[in-house]
Design an enzyme around this catalytic site. Structure first.
Site, PDB file in Angstrom:
ATOM      1  N   ASP A  83       9.803  60.014  67.612  1.00  0.00           N
ATOM      2  CA  ASP A  83      10.239  60.253  66.198  1.00  0.00           C
ATOM      3  C   ASP A  83      10.780  58.772  65.771  1.00  0.00           C
ATOM      4  O   ASP A  83      11.120  57.891  66.324  1.00  0.00           O
ATOM      5  CB  ASP A  83      11.527  61.112  66.186  1.00  0.00           C
ATOM      6  CG  ASP A  83      12.070  61.249  64.884  1.00  0.00           C
ATOM      7  OD1 ASP A  83      11.392  61.636  63.994  1.00  0.00           O
ATOM      8  OD2 ASP A  83      13.482  61.213  64.744  1.00  0.00           O
ATOM      9  N   ASP A  85      12.995  58.139  62.333  1.00  0.00           N
ATOM     10  CA  ASP A  85      14.356  58.471  61.644  1.00  0.00           C
ATOM     11  C   ASP A  85      15.360  58.718  62.676  1.00  0.00           C
ATOM     12  O   ASP A  85      15.411  59.877  63.117  1.00  0.00           O
ATOM     13  CB  ASP A  85      14.331  58.901  60.373  1.00  0.00           C
ATOM     14  CG  ASP A  85      13.386  58.481  59.413  1.00  0.00           C
ATOM     15  OD1 ASP A  85      13.567  57.310  59.317  1.00  0.00           O
ATOM     16  OD2 ASP A  85      12.967  59.197  58.571  1.00  0.00           O
TER      17      ASP A  85
END
Length: 347
Positions: A83, A85
């Protein structure tokens, strides 16, 4: 973190590592990043824990088994899914909440920036509502992303606005991200960055914050199409939102563009990624575990970055992830873990 809870975390780690597991991993984290100070006796029992608040392992024996399985398969069978953020980037930057790749974007049109903020305020609570079923919530997320993308086009977003937004953004990578990418690049291990954000913004963050490109890094995210004047005209490919961010979207994976206008990077090797059946997964939400759903993997090691609400979330994170990093931990421990998976002999 209050004193009593920190003591509880220390007790968890002391119990977890009492066996003969990960002595080199622990010694590394102690000397490299001040996760904790660990001194191991000859029988590898932990002798001292000064601050065990940054690294947790729920089942050391299972993790050791997974590391050995991935090591046996070799680097050629490994891929990393991450991922973006609050996983690759810090949760807190300069004492405040760091911005996301979507949230940092200012399109240079206050009216449309305000409209996108209104959408956020309406849909964001619905995304995490416990009373809305998955099917209905998925439709709501499709609505939110679709309306947001339409506003970006209608409001005249330019690529120059993206550059300026990133330059002015409160966003930073965790320490060690560049070194992790470099370590993986040297061993031809691909990194897939999965994000429900904007691929072009993520690329610009990579350029401005890491100041170099990596041939092994590919992005699975919403990609923009610009005209010759650098104005956004449409979005390309399947819409990726927070609830469908997984390897079913692998066909959208593309290398980081070297320059503006390089819209169609080579994707011929995406099929080969599906043959890499050992996975190291990095995420900050339980939902990120679904990023590997479209891959028929043999062994997966999941690393969870628990950035806030630690006391209430620790238990479920320990059950879901193989390793948990808390307190906005850097990437040095991840690098050590990867080095163990890629070593030819015992750690």
């Amino acid at each position: 973190m209050n004193h009593s809870f920190q003591f509880q975390v220390q007790a968890i780690v002391h119990t977890s590592f009492r066996q003969r597991h990960f002595s080199s991993f622990l010694r590394y984290t102690a000397s490299r990043v001040s996760f904790s100070s660990f001194c191991c006796r000859r029988n590898l029992e932990m002798e001292e824990v000064k601050d065990a608040s940054d690294l947790l392992v729920g089942d050391p024996a299972l993790l050791e088994k997974k590391i050995e399985a991935i090591r046996s398969g070799g680097p050629q069978k490994l891929q990393v899914i991450a991922d973006f953020d609050a996983t690759l980037t810090k949760f807190s930057v300069n004492g405040t909440r760091g911005q996301s790749s979507h949230g940092l974007l200012q399109q240079g049109n206050p009216e449309y920036d305000a409209k996108r903020q209104q959408l956020y305020e309406y849909y964001h609570p619905l995304e995490f509502s416990p009373t809305i079923g998955l099917e209905e919530k998925t439709k709501l997320m499709e609505e939110w992303w679709g309306k947001t993308h339409a506003l970006l086009v209608e409001g005249g977003l330019t690529y120059e606005s993206i550059r300026q937004s990133v330059a002015n953004a409160n966003i930073a990578f965790r320490e060690g991200v560049s070194e992790l990418f470099e370590f993986l690049e040297e061993r031809d291990i691909p990194v897939l960055i999965f994000s429900a954000g904007l691929a072009d913004t993520i690329e610009e963050v990579l350029r401005q914050k890491l100041h170099r490109s990596f041939k092994n890094v590919r992005i699975v995210s919403n990609r923009m199409v610009f005209d010759d004047n650098g104005s956004l005209v449409s979005f390309k490919g399947k819409l990726i939102h927070s609830l469908n961010k997984n390897e079913h979207a692998l066909d959208m994976a593309a290398p980081v563009h070297e320059r503006f206008g390089d819209m169609d990077g080579p994707t011929d090797d995406n099929a080969s990624l599906k043959k890499r059946t050992n996975v190291l997964l990095l995420g900050d939400h339980l939902g990120d575990l679904g990023m590997s759903d479209g891959l028929n993997y043999e062994t997966r090691i999941s690393l969870g970055f628990l950035n806030h609400n630690i006391e209430n979330s620790l238990s479920c994170y320990r059950e879901a992830f193989d390793v948990i990093f808390v307190n906005d931990a850097p990437m040095w421990g991840v690098i050590k873990l990867v080095s163990q998976m890629c070593s030819s002999g015992g750690a």
